[in-house]
Write a protein that holds these residues in place. Structure first.
Motif, short mmCIF file in Angstrom:
data_model
loop_
_atom_site.label_atom_id
_atom_site.label_comp_id
_atom_site.label_asym_id
_atom_site.label_seq_id
_atom_site.Cartn_x
_atom_site.Cartn_y
_atom_site.Cartn_z
N LYS A 61 -41.56 14.12 -12.05
CA LYS A 61 -41.74 13.98 -10.55
C LYS A 61 -43.05 13.49 -10.10
O LYS A 61 -44.15 14.00 -10.40
CB LYS A 61 -41.32 15.32 -9.51
N GLN A 80 -27.01 12.87 -10.31
CA GLN A 80 -27.70 12.48 -8.95
C GLN A 80 -28.51 13.50 -8.36
O GLN A 80 -29.82 13.10 -8.00
CB GLN A 80 -26.21 12.62 -7.88
N ASP A 83 -31.79 12.30 -10.12
CA ASP A 83 -32.16 11.05 -9.37
C ASP A 83 -32.87 11.13 -8.36
O ASP A 83 -33.94 10.54 -7.86
CB ASP A 83 -30.97 9.93 -9.19
N GLU A 84 -32.39 12.16 -7.40
CA GLU A 84 -33.08 12.58 -6.18
C GLU A 84 -34.29 13.15 -6.49
O GLU A 84 -35.41 12.79 -5.43
CB GLU A 84 -32.13 13.51 -5.43
N GLN A 87 -36.92 10.22 -7.47
CA GLN A 87 -36.96 9.29 -6.46
C GLN A 87 -37.61 8.19 -6.76
O GLN A 87 -38.77 7.66 -6.38
CB GLN A 87 -38.02 9.83 -5.24
N GLU A 89 -37.31 3.83 -7.50
CA GLU A 89 -36.65 2.82 -6.93
C GLU A 89 -35.62 2.36 -7.71
O GLU A 89 -34.66 1.70 -7.28
CB GLU A 89 -37.86 1.61 -6.74
#
Length: 100
Positions: A61, A80, A83-84, A87, A89
């Motif tokens: 992160k 997911q 992925d969140e 963060q 692109e």
């Protein structure tokens, strides 16, 4: 890939040109921190590592150079969440390509 007896990775902070790490079916690896120490890491591919959870990816992160990740740890929901957390692109889901 598929090296079940490998249980840890060395510190990668001295690898100034390492841009991509690809781990697949590495069930013995539980600590991803050594990978996150790579100062120029841009792409991270971790596939078929169902034992890893969202917290295992906290070390990535805010990584200053990480741009792209393909994380497949077993379920769409877990993927997911990771992925969140990251963060990025460019979080990949099956439509990724390798640049040489």
């Amino acid at each position: 890939q598929t090296l079940k007896h490998v249980t840890c990775l060395p510190d990668l902070s001295h690898l100034e040109v390492l841009k991509r790490v690809h781990l697949e079916t590495m069930k013995g690896i539980t600590d991803l921190e050594p990978i996150s120490s790579a100062p120029k890491l841009e792409e991270l591919f971790i596939l078929d590592c169902c034992h890893l959870r969202e917290n295992d990816f906290m070390c990535f992160k805010g990584h200053p150079t990480l741009k792209k990740a393909l994380i497949a740890v077993g379920s769409t929901k877990a993927n997911q969440k990771i992925d969140e957390l990251l963060q990025l692109e460019e979080a990949c889901r099956g439509d990724f390509s390798f640049e040489v």
